[in-house]
Design a protein around this motif. Structure first.
Motif, PDB file in Angstrom:
ATOM      1  N   VAL A 175       0.244   7.092  -7.201  1.00  0.00           N
ATOM      2  CA  VAL A 175       1.162   5.961  -7.333  1.00  0.00           C
ATOM      3  C   VAL A 175       1.766   5.583  -5.985  1.00  0.00           C
ATOM      4  O   VAL A 175       1.849   4.396  -5.630  1.00  0.00           O
ATOM      5  N   LEU A 176       2.198   6.582  -5.214  1.00  0.00           N
ATOM      6  CA  LEU A 176       2.850   6.308  -3.930  1.00  0.00           C
ATOM      7  C   LEU A 176       1.855   6.185  -2.786  1.00  0.00           C
ATOM      8  O   LEU A 176       2.249   5.838  -1.668  1.00  0.00           O
ATOM      9  N   ASN A 177       0.589   6.524  -3.054  1.00  0.00           N
ATOM     10  CA  ASN A 177      -0.475   6.385  -2.057  1.00  0.00           C
ATOM     11  C   ASN A 177      -0.243   7.283  -0.844  1.00  0.00           C
ATOM     12  O   ASN A 177      -0.110   6.825   0.291  1.00  0.00           O
ATOM     13  N   PHE A 178      -0.180   8.586  -1.105  1.00  0.00           N
ATOM     14  CA  PHE A 178      -0.141   9.544  -0.005  1.00  0.00           C
ATOM     15  C   PHE A 178      -1.170  10.641  -0.271  1.00  0.00           C
ATOM     16  O   PHE A 178      -1.597  10.868  -1.409  1.00  0.00           O
ATOM     17  N   SER A 179      -1.580  11.302   0.783  1.00  0.00           N
ATOM     18  CA  SER A 179      -2.463  12.463   0.678  1.00  0.00           C
ATOM     19  C   SER A 179      -1.631  13.715   0.962  1.00  0.00           C
ATOM     20  O   SER A 179      -0.506  13.624   1.457  1.00  0.00           O
ATOM     21  N   TYR A 180      -2.209  14.861   0.652  1.00  0.00           N
ATOM     22  CA  TYR A 180      -1.448  16.096   0.858  1.00  0.00           C
ATOM     23  C   TYR A 180      -2.388  17.263   1.094  1.00  0.00           C
ATOM     24  O   TYR A 180      -3.573  17.232   0.728  1.00  0.00           O
ATOM     25  N   SER A 181      -1.854  18.282   1.690  1.00  0.00           N
ATOM     26  CA  SER A 181      -2.515  19.584   1.789  1.00  0.00           C
ATOM     27  C   SER A 181      -1.550  20.622   1.251  1.00  0.00           C
ATOM     28  O   SER A 181      -0.329  20.422   1.273  1.00  0.00           O
ATOM     29  N   ILE A 182      -2.101  21.745   0.759  1.00  0.00           N
ATOM     30  CA  ILE A 182      -1.296  22.749   0.060  1.00  0.00           C
ATOM     31  C   ILE A 182      -1.198  24.019   0.888  1.00  0.00           C
ATOM     32  O   ILE A 182      -2.170  24.468   1.496  1.00  0.00           O
ATOM     33  N   THR A 183      -0.015  24.592   0.906  1.00  0.00           N
ATOM     34  CA  THR A 183       0.220  25.894   1.518  1.00  0.00           C
ATOM     35  C   THR A 183       1.011  26.746   0.537  1.00  0.00           C
ATOM     36  O   THR A 183       1.515  26.245  -0.482  1.00  0.00           O
TER      37      THR A 183
ATOM     38  N   GLY B  24      18.379  16.345   1.596  1.00  0.00           N
ATOM     39  CA  GLY B  24      18.485  15.032   2.205  1.00  0.00           C
ATOM     40  C   GLY B  24      17.165  14.365   2.501  1.00  0.00           C
ATOM     41  O   GLY B  24      17.117  13.407   3.286  1.00  0.00           O
ATOM     42  N   SER B  25      16.078  14.801   1.895  1.00  0.00           N
ATOM     43  CA  SER B  25      14.767  14.216   2.166  1.00  0.00           C
ATOM     44  C   SER B  25      14.714  12.754   1.728  1.00  0.00           C
ATOM     45  O   SER B  25      15.148  12.412   0.622  1.00  0.00           O
ATOM     46  N   PRO B  26      14.173  11.860   2.555  1.00  0.00           N
ATOM     47  CA  PRO B  26      14.053  10.448   2.166  1.00  0.00           C
ATOM     48  C   PRO B  26      12.992  10.212   1.097  1.00  0.00           C
ATOM     49  O   PRO B  26      12.896   9.108   0.555  1.00  0.00           O
ATOM     50  N   LEU B  27      12.197  11.218   0.788  1.00  0.00           N
ATOM     51  CA  LEU B  27      11.179  11.074  -0.257  1.00  0.00           C
ATOM     52  C   LEU B  27      11.776  11.124  -1.660  1.00  0.00           C
ATOM     53  O   LEU B  27      11.110  10.765  -2.634  1.00  0.00           O
TER      54      LEU B  27
ATOM     55  N   TYR C 193       0.804  -1.214   0.000  1.00  0.00           N
ATOM     56  CA  TYR C 193       0.000   0.000   0.000  1.00  0.00           C
ATOM     57  C   TYR C 193       0.847   1.279   0.000  1.00  0.00           C
ATOM     58  O   TYR C 193       0.357   2.356   0.335  1.00  0.00           O
ATOM     59  N   GLY C 194       2.119   1.146  -0.399  1.00  0.00           N
ATOM     60  CA  GLY C 194       2.957   2.328  -0.549  1.00  0.00           C
ATOM     61  C   GLY C 194       3.093   3.117   0.734  1.00  0.00           C
ATOM     62  O   GLY C 194       3.452   2.578   1.792  1.00  0.00           O
ATOM     63  N   TYR C 195       2.767   4.422   0.632  1.00  0.00           N
ATOM     64  CA  TYR C 195       2.877   5.304   1.797  1.00  0.00           C
ATOM     65  C   TYR C 195       1.651   5.234   2.703  1.00  0.00           C
ATOM     66  O   TYR C 195       1.567   5.985   3.671  1.00  0.00           O
ATOM     67  N   ASN C 196       0.720   4.352   2.369  1.00  0.00           N
ATOM     68  CA  ASN C 196      -0.427   4.098   3.234  1.00  0.00           C
ATOM     69  C   ASN C 196      -1.166   5.368   3.648  1.00  0.00           C
ATOM     70  O   ASN C 196      -1.440   5.602   4.825  1.00  0.00           O
ATOM     71  N   ASN C 197      -1.428   6.201   2.653  1.00  0.00           N
ATOM     72  CA  ASN C 197      -2.185   7.445   2.878  1.00  0.00           C
ATOM     73  C   ASN C 197      -1.472   8.400   3.839  1.00  0.00           C
ATOM     74  O   ASN C 197      -2.108   9.167   4.570  1.00  0.00           O
ATOM     75  N   ARG C 198      -0.168   8.343   3.833  1.00  0.00           N
ATOM     76  CA  ARG C 198       0.618   9.293   4.625  1.00  0.00           C
ATOM     77  C   ARG C 198       0.325  10.712   4.155  1.00  0.00           C
ATOM     78  O   ARG C 198       0.157  10.962   2.963  1.00  0.00           O
ATOM     79  N   HIS C 199       0.280  11.650   5.062  1.00  0.00           N
ATOM     80  CA  HIS C 199      -0.090  13.026   4.718  1.00  0.00           C
ATOM     81  C   HIS C 199       1.156  13.893   4.602  1.00  0.00           C
ATOM     82  O   HIS C 199       1.992  13.928   5.513  1.00  0.00           O
TER      83      HIS C 199
END
Length: 572
Positions: free
Chosen positions: A195-203, A493-496, A151-157
């Motif tokens: 594809v990576l299965n994450f959610s996001y919010s925008i600023t 150095g972000s792991p993403l 499930y990839g990032y499992n809906n990580r925000h």
């Protein structure tokens, strides 16, 4: 392998041996080393495939998992144990540690007693919680020990920053109090999130800037990334060597842009195709034509009156009659010369040789004028040529147009640091002559100024094409300036980076980036615009040879007159 010294420890079960079968194996004893430092070392050495086997008591195990679970937040997202680590927890006895509140994705618990595996549990994530569930058959090769990997990032925000000043990359709109973002960059972001299965919010950055150097750091979006205030920048962030010291870029770039110049031709000669009919000559040519017409009229009157000298004998009567004759012939001569300019012929021909010589030279001038005029008129009404006012930076600098560049950004910084004597240095000198407050305004304000005065605006070609498609009066210089690659950005150095770059490369390989670009970019279609014709009045350079012929004919006619007078005097 992470362990604490335990009495009665036995050999590691076979499942654990296969799990640790890797080229690099690190062993830590947490009874003598610091846990946080150990986790940092493990992440730096093994990321992105972090496999950890932990063997310790249940209390120590629970404490370790809580430390690991909060470690990513302590590093402000610069580590990723949550998704990129797999944990095998070896617990003695049958009591299972409490792990239901963990955010870690991949955890397997092996409860063993005297080197025999009693229970095997795996951490399974549901929509709102995680829980340990037993593994049905831990001896089968098909057993899935880490089900959350699928499930990839499992809906990580994630918190994503953008800048919504573009009409292509990020378009911001507010509907019923709800802010919505669309555009080329948002389509790419949505695909990566899927594809990576994450959610996001925008600023958005408070200073509405992409990022400029300030006191050895950066403001704007680059500053947000450098301070790890956001997880990702999803917009047209220009790749710059100095910026790369503070942030990481995601490759491949989402676009390659270049700057162009848009202006409007403020030339009344192009306002109507009737211009040539109303004003056929350039203003500087009219005085010369009037002078030529007056002189030729006077000469024609003199030549038509000179027969008095050839037949009369009284000097007093000759002079009086000559003046009366000149006065009588002057008005008809003026009328004939003026009419000849319009119809290119004479209705009354001279009676003597000097007048015929002058008329011949005048005819030649009229033929040149009519030929050039007709050629210009035919070209204006049929040929659809469009000569630009300037087609390069040098032409723009030499013109009387002022130049502007909107929104201070990295392009301002690049131009500002150029040698003042270079082309870009001179261009910057012309740009900074504008009001700084106006330069910081929106592109539409620059285009309004383009409409009303001699002003040219420098901007990305993709943005200018949107406005060129709507306004047929705007023209592009056409020279490609200041090429730049645009890319998404991440904290240093972000792991993403590895996961997003892999997804971005796949999107580029299958042509998805090109498809999104075609969806949002605009190519100018000039079929709906009226044809632009070049309306050129007759100039002195074009018909100067005709005036030379008239001057030569005038001199020749005077010579002929003198010769006739001399012949008459001799024969008399």
């Amino acid at each position: 392998m992470v362990r604490r010294s335990m009495r009665g420890d036995c050999s590691v079960p076979g499942l654990v041996q296969s799990f640790t079968n890797s080229p690099q194996l690190l062993v830590f004893d947490l009874s003598v080393v610091d846990t946080n430092r150990t986790l940092q070392t493990i992440h730096e050495a093994l990321f992105p495939d972090i496999h950890v086997v932990a063997s310790m008591s249940q209390d120590h195990m629970t404490e370790l998992m809580k430390t690991v679970d909060s470690f990513d937040s302590k590093t402000k997202g610069l580590t990723d144990f949550r998704h990129h680590s797999k944990w095998l927890l070896l617990v003695q006895g049958t009591n299972v540690p409490v792990l239901q509140n963990l955010s870690l994705e991949n955890v397997v618990v092996l409860c063993h007693h005297k080197c025999w595996i009693v229970y095997t549990f795996t951490l399974r994530r549901h929509s709102t919680k995680t829980e340990l569930v037993p593994v049905a058959d831990s001896t089968s090769e098909k057993t899935v020990y880490f089900p959350n990997i699928a499930y990839g990032y499992n809906n990580r925000h994630l918190l994503v920053t953008v800048l919504s000043e573009s009409t292509i990359y990020v378009v911001k709109s507010i509907n019923n109090g709800t802010t919505q973002y669309r555009g080329y960059a948002i389509d790419i972001l949505d695909t990566i999130a899927y594809v990576l299965n994450f959610s996001y919010s925008i600023t958005e950055p408070k200073d509405q800037s992409y990022g400029l150097p300030v006191n050895n750091t950066y403001d704007g979006i680059v500053g947000q990334l450098n301070r790890t205030e956001v997880d990702l920048a999803a917009c047209d962030l220009t790749i710059d060597e100095d910026r790369s010291k503070f942030i990481d870029y995601i490759y491949p770039p989402i676009s390659t842009e270049y700057f162009d110049v848009v202006y409007k031709r403020h030339d009344k000669q192009r306002s109507s195709s009737l211009y040539l009919l109303a004003i056929p000559f350039t203003p500087s040519l009219y005085p010369l034509l009037f002078l030529m017409a007056g002189l030729c009229s006077l000469l024609f009157a003199l030549f038509e009156s000179v027969d008095i000298f050839l037949h009369k004998t009284s000097v007093e009567s000759e002079g009086l009659c000559f003046l009366m004759k000149v006065k009588q012939n002057l008005f008809p001569a003026c009328w004939e010369v003026t009419g000849s300019l319009l119809k290119q012929s004479f209705s009354k021909y001279p009676r003597n040789l000097p007048g015929k010589v002058l008329m011949t030279s005048l005819w030649m001038l009229l033929m040149v004028i009519s030929t050039v005029y007709c050629a210009n008129l035919i070209a204006a009404l049929s040929a659809q040529r469009d000569v630009k006012l300037f087609s390069d930076i040098q032409g723009l600098l030499d013109s009387d147009y002022s130049v502007g560049l909107r929104t201070p950004g990295i392009t301002h910084h690049i131009l500002k640091t150029n040698n003042p004597s270079s082309l870009y240095g001179r261009l910057w000198a012309k740009i900074k002559a504008n009001d700084p407050m106006f330069l910081a305004s929106e592109l539409k304000n620059h285009l309004k100024r383009v409409e009303r005065e001699k002003y040219a605006v420098l901007d990305y070609n993709s943005e200018l094409q949107v406005h060129l498609a709507d306004d047929c009066q705007l023209e592009a210089m056409g020279e490609r300036l200041l090429f730049a690659h645009q890319a998404f950005g991440l904290p240093k150095g972000s792991p993403l980076k590895a996961d997003i770059e892999r997804t971005m490369s796949q999107m580029s390989a299958v042509g998805l980036l090109d498809r999104f670009w075609e969806k949002w970019s605009v190519k100018r279609n000039r079929t709906h615009c009226p044809p632009k014709r070049i309306l050129k009045s007759v100039t002195l350079n074009q018909i100067g040879g005709g005036f030379i012929v008239v001057c030569a004919g005038t001199a020749l006619s005077i010579i002929v007159l003198c010769l006739e007078k001399l012949t008459y005097s001799v024969t008399r």
